[in-house]
Motif scaffolding. Structure first.
Motif, mmCIF file in Angstrom:
data_model
loop_
_atom_site.group_PDB
_atom_site.id
_atom_site.type_symbol
_atom_site.label_atom_id
_atom_site.label_comp_id
_atom_site.label_asym_id
_atom_site.label_seq_id
_atom_site.Cartn_x
_atom_site.Cartn_y
_atom_site.Cartn_z
ATOM 1 N N CYS A 28 -18.236 -29.460 -2.271
ATOM 2 C CA CYS A 28 -18.579 -29.932 -3.618
ATOM 3 C C CYS A 28 -17.641 -29.309 -4.641
ATOM 4 N N CYS A 48 -24.153 -34.204 -5.418
ATOM 5 C CA CYS A 48 -24.387 -32.989 -4.646
ATOM 6 C C CYS A 48 -25.867 -32.611 -4.685
ATOM 7 N N GLU A 90 -27.133 -29.896 -3.963
ATOM 8 C CA GLU A 90 -27.286 -28.489 -4.358
ATOM 9 C C GLU A 90 -27.198 -28.321 -5.875
ATOM 10 N N CYS A 91 -26.154 -28.904 -6.492
ATOM 11 C CA CYS A 91 -25.927 -28.631 -7.925
ATOM 12 C C CYS A 91 -26.020 -29.895 -8.785
ATOM 13 N N SER A 118 -23.845 -32.235 -9.073
ATOM 14 C CA SER A 118 -22.533 -32.711 -9.494
ATOM 15 C C SER A 118 -22.295 -34.130 -8.957
HETATM 16 ZN ZN LIG Z 1 -22.587 -28.972 -5.738
#
Ligand SMILES: [Zn+2]
Length: 581
Positions: free
Chosen positions: A15, A34, A36-37, A39
């Motif tokens: 990422c 993403c 996770e974040c 993005s």
């Molecule tokens: Zn990410």
């Protein structure tokens, strides 16, 4: 997203936002966002088309773009070599993919730019293809959706690429004249000539989360000005705060949001259904209790528990999609507006927003609109007229923002422009004074075919405090001024300023917000229905007649001598602040 190594290319991506190593299939399932974040990775045009349109509905435009090299451009490589390389790398003919499709069941014409192809640059072929897409939309009578991703005009085609900004804009003007919706979806990055034309001159501008948009890029601005750029400069959220985009939408929600907007535009296109016979335009069946002191009504109208515009949008309306910004530099929080449904019919709702707590009141500037608020309202009113959507306004303001910056930004002219625009707006307008109808700030939302007022609302040329400060020895005479001003619904029905009173639950709306919303819904629907079948020209003529009749003096009993419609500049700010403090 960057791949880790050629061998793992199909399996893993890193990422760009948080450097997490992500299983490629999982990332794809998550629309290249993403997990996770959050993005948002860049999408190529075929992936974007697949994400936005109904399965198997996309049909590319028939003719491919001509291959052009209009000025024989050569830098380190001849331009045709660069074009050939871009074609080989992307599998696309040009930096845009165009066609027709269905989106949420609604037919659209669609042009999606691809940043991989020479930075999504706007050359003659790209301009031609987007123009043809707009012309196709016009011919089919369907909305146009443009997804932008571009560094700007294509240098290698010289001034001819600059001309594409005008060519495409002209095609959008044709859509506007025909009352067909145009929407741009701004994705990262959108700059230069694309930002300064079809990314922003559409009816609605949606920014995908993580998008950046600007005319000049940050590097150029730093070079030219030497200035340090503000945090989040040119990001989607920054643009929203500065009134440049209607909304910021995460990728997962984009298709649904577009479908909702297309549904609203679709309903405006359809011929109005047969409406019930017009109800006689008489004053309401509600009669205010004669023993009630108008000052008490003023206090009820300002009760902090009284439902706000956003409360009514939640309860009396369905499916509200808020639209933001004046496109000039700000988004006023004292005014909310957007498309919602009333009994299944899409309408444009615009209203003042106050709040129930001190924090909410401060956030919404006590419902006092800035010039940006009036300009946002104006933009939405005009959009509604183009899309043939009726306008419903909910008026609840102590008055327009009386601050210094409001004056600097042309508060008076902004109010004046709204009043003028409403008098000629070729779509039905129903206004409801739900709380305080304060002065010119209220009228800027209330030049309507039908003007309704909640039973315990007030509507006045000046606040009682302001009036008392000018005409009585001091502002403690506000209760007397309230009696003298004839600001209750019953008085205003007698004067013909208001057409109908909307009853409130006992003792008043704040005690039963749900019941109040139901009564408001019924009243607005009943007043709107007969207007829907009236031809626009007739509607405008009758609206102008409605307001023309106030030119002849009417008397409603004694009034304080020397009452003036205009308040001295000194009185307004103090009065405006004092009455909500
Ligand atoms: Zn990410």
């Amino acid at each position: 997203m960057t791949t880790t190594a050629p061998r793992d290319e199909q399996l893993w991506s890193r990422c760009d936002g948080c450097a997490s190593l992500l299983y490629r299939k999982r990332l794809r399932r998550n629309l290249d966002v993403c997990p996770e974040c959050g993005s948002h990775a860049r999408l190529d045009a075929p992936d974007r088309v697949a994400q936005l349109t109904d399965p198997d509905s996309f049909v590319p435009l028939p003719d491919p773009a001509a291959r052009v090299d209009p000025i024989g451009f050569v830098d380190e490589l001849p331009y045709p070599h660069r074009l050939a390389a871009a074609r080989a790398a992307t599998g696309l003919d040009e930096a845009v993919l165009c066609g027709t499709a269905r989106l949420g069941g609604h037919p659209v014409a669609l042009a999606v730019m691809d940043f991989r192809f020479l930075g999504g640059s706007l050359g003659c072929a790209v301009g031609e293809l987007i123009t043809r897409t707009a012309e196709r939309a016009l011919a089919d009578g369907v909305p146009l959706v443009l997804v932008t991703a571009s560094g700007g005009a294509r240098m290698q085609e010289g001034a001819l690429s600059l001309m594409q900004m005008a060519t495409v804009s002209q095609a959008l003007a044709g859509m506007r004249e025909a009352g067909l919706l145009t929407v741009s979806v701004v994705t990262d990055p959108t700059y230069g000539g694309v930002a300064a034309s079809f990314a922003t001159n559409t009816d609605l501008v949606l920014a995908e989360s993580g998008a950046r948009l600007g005319f000049a890029g940050p590097r150029v601005i730093r070079q030219v000005t030497g200035a340090k750029l503000p945090e989040g400069f040119q990001t989607a959220e920054y643009l929203l705060r500065h009134g440049q985009v209607d909304m910021v939408v995460p990728r997962h929600a984009l298709r649904g949001r577009l479908a909702a907007l297309l549904a609203a535009a679709d309903s405006g296109r359809r011929a109005p259904e047969t409406a019930p016979a017009p109800r006689p335009a008489t004053a309401s069946t509600v009669t205010a209790r004669p023993d009630r002191d108008p000052w008490e009504t003023v206090r009820t109208a300002r009760h902090p528990g009284r439902p706000t515009t956003l409360d009514y949008l939640e309860t009396a309306f369905d499916g509200f999609v808020e639209l933001h910004g004046d496109r000039l530099g700000a988004d006023c929080t004292a005014v909310v507006g957007g498309i919602a449904r009333l009994d299944g019919r899409p309408v444009m709702v615009i209203g003042h927003q106050k709040g129930h707590t001190t924090a909410e009141l401060v956030t919404h500037n006590f419902g006092m609109a800035s010039p940006a608020g009036h300009r946002k309202a104006l933009r939405l009113m005009r959009l509604a007229a183009r899309l043939r959507l009726p306008v419903v306004t909910l008026v609840d303001t102590p008055g327009a923002d009386p601050g210094v910056s409001a004056e600097q930004q042309g508060q008076a002219a902004a109010i004046a422009e709204n009043i003028l625009a409403l008098t000629v707006l070729p779509t039905p307008v129903v206004a409801v004074v739900t709380g305080e109808g304060g002065s010119g700030g209220a009228l800027a939302f209330a030049v309507a075919d039908r003007v309704l007022m909640l039973e315990h609302a007030v509507y006045s040329v000046i606040s009682p405090e302001g009036c008392a400060a000018i005409l009585w020895p001091d502002s403690s005479a506000a209760p007397q001024a309230a009696r003298a001003l004839r600001l209750t619904g019953a008085d205003l029905c007698r004067l013909g300023v208001v057409d109908e009173l909307v009853p409130e639950p006992r003792p008043a709306a704040h005690a039963d917000p749900g019941g109040a919303a139901e009564l408001l819904r019924r009243a607005v629907a009943a007043n709107l229905a007969p207007l829907l079948t009236v031809p626009p020209a007739t509607l405008v003529r009758r609206r102008r007649q409605r307001f023309r009749r106030f030119g002849a003096a009417r008397s409603a009993g004694p009034s304080p001598a020397g009452t003036s419609a205009a308040s001295p500049p000194a009185a307004s700010p103090a009065g405006g602040r004092a009455e909500v403090a």
